[in-house]
Scaffold this motif. Sequence first.
Motif, PDB file in Angstrom:
ATOM      1  N   ILE A  69       0.823  -1.216   0.000  1.00  0.00           N
ATOM      2  CA  ILE A  69       0.000   0.000   0.000  1.00  0.00           C
ATOM      3  C   ILE A  69       0.857   1.265   0.000  1.00  0.00           C
ATOM      4  CG2 ILE A  69      -1.860   1.262   1.138  1.00  0.00           C
ATOM      5  CD1 ILE A  69      -2.691  -1.441   0.017  1.00  0.00           C
ATOM      6  N   TYR A  70       1.581   1.460   1.088  1.00  0.00           N
ATOM      7  CA  TYR A  70       2.391   2.682   1.206  1.00  0.00           C
ATOM      8  C   TYR A  70       3.576   2.403   2.106  1.00  0.00           C
ATOM      9  CZ  TYR A  70       3.559   7.637   1.528  1.00  0.00           C
ATOM     10  OH  TYR A  70       4.207   8.848   1.442  1.00  0.00           O
ATOM     11  N   LEU A  84       1.684   0.629  -3.848  1.00  0.00           N
ATOM     12  CA  LEU A  84       0.285   0.548  -4.262  1.00  0.00           C
ATOM     13  C   LEU A  84       0.179   0.321  -5.761  1.00  0.00           C
ATOM     14  CD1 LEU A  84      -2.740   0.794  -3.724  1.00  0.00           C
ATOM     15  CD2 LEU A  84      -2.509   3.281  -3.940  1.00  0.00           C
ATOM     16  N   THR A  87       0.915  -3.173  -6.477  1.00  0.00           N
ATOM     17  CA  THR A  87      -0.265  -3.983  -6.169  1.00  0.00           C
ATOM     18  C   THR A  87      -1.252  -3.982  -7.324  1.00  0.00           C
ATOM     19  OG1 THR A  87      -0.096  -3.670  -3.765  1.00  0.00           O
ATOM     20  CG2 THR A  87      -2.284  -4.135  -4.652  1.00  0.00           C
ATOM     21  N   ALA A 333      -2.383  -7.246  -3.577  1.00  0.00           N
ATOM     22  CA  ALA A 333      -1.670  -6.753  -2.396  1.00  0.00           C
ATOM     23  C   ALA A 333      -0.938  -7.885  -1.690  1.00  0.00           C
ATOM     24  CB  ALA A 333      -2.657  -6.072  -1.451  1.00  0.00           C
TER      25      ALA A 333
END
Length: 396
Positions: A69-70, A84, A87, A333
């Motif tokens: 994500i981050y 992200l 992903t 993810a």
Amino acid sequence: MLREIATGNAIISVLAVFLALVVGAIMIAFTDENVQKAAGYFFARPGDTVTAVWNSVSGAYSALFQGSIYNFRRPGFANGIRPLLDTLTFATPLIAAGLGVGLAFRVGMFNIGGRGQMLIAASAAGWVGFGWDLPWGLHMLVAVLAGMLGGALWAGIAGLLKARTGAHEVIVTIMLNYVAYYLVSFMLRTPGLLQAPGSNNPKTPAMKPTAVFPLLLGPQYSLHFGFILAIAATILVWWILSRSNLGFQFRAVGLNPNAARVAGINVSRMYVYAMLISGALVGLAGVSQVLGTVTTGFGSGIDAGIGFDAITVALLGRSTPWGIFIAGILFGAFKAGGFSMQAAQGVPIDIILVVQSLIVLFIAAPPLVRAIFRLPDPSHPRRRTVPNVTKEVTVK
């Protein structure tokens, strides 16, 4: 309203993911060396074991988040947001293949031939991608159409056999997986077909730049045009299933083929149409791999297990287009963050595979999820209490 939410399919999917993550946390803790050492003197200092468990689980899932994500450790927003986009890149073929499997589910068919359909589609798109000379844009379009057509025709074999002979699509698609694998392996080892000229390795030449998917946000990110195609495919499948006459017939056949036949629907034709569209969508996943991810040439492992992961994505998304879209991003993810979790915390990458398998297990057993969280059973609706009404009688 709360009862409708508690008995819906969406809450079961969310809780299935939650339970899988909980079981995954337990496995992470048991395999951690610090937890094992602290557990040796648990009764003397139990706090050390609890702290070790927390550090192990929180560190692993934090690495999973930062890898998918981050990443807060990277300087600047542009670098931090890169996980992200990775992903979304991993999710692109999962969404496309999941849509194909989910559409077949809605017609009552079990398409588990994703691997073979992806291999045929990748071969067709790759052959056009490295062997043809066309202008930019047109070259990419022709390669995409060739790949989707290859996947559609390969899946259409199973649909035609089911429609004409009643052959079970599960058996046929499994056999077609093997046929496609050995056929592509043969072509990769044969000069003049897919093998790169002057090479002894079973690998194709690199794709020509005019056929490669353009990067959406520049060379520093991996997200390519295939993600836009995945969004367009999601919208198209939603329109087919929800707004078209063909989708109505698909859903009718999936609910009750005998009743659909009595209503005048050609069930055999619907089976063929469904497998053709399903194969084209799965083929789009193979095209994304060849033209978007592995542009330097591919081998027989180009499918990367996506054909089977798509079954899990379709199940988690409840065979609905937007549910599959979200499930594809979730599994993307897992793929992107799993490598980060292994590198940062030493957690085996197999834990991610176990979590994915547990998601399927819990989704396949909704009564178990309802029993764990004490959710109401939708098959036993709550009876409404009828108020006692007394009628006044006046005596004259």
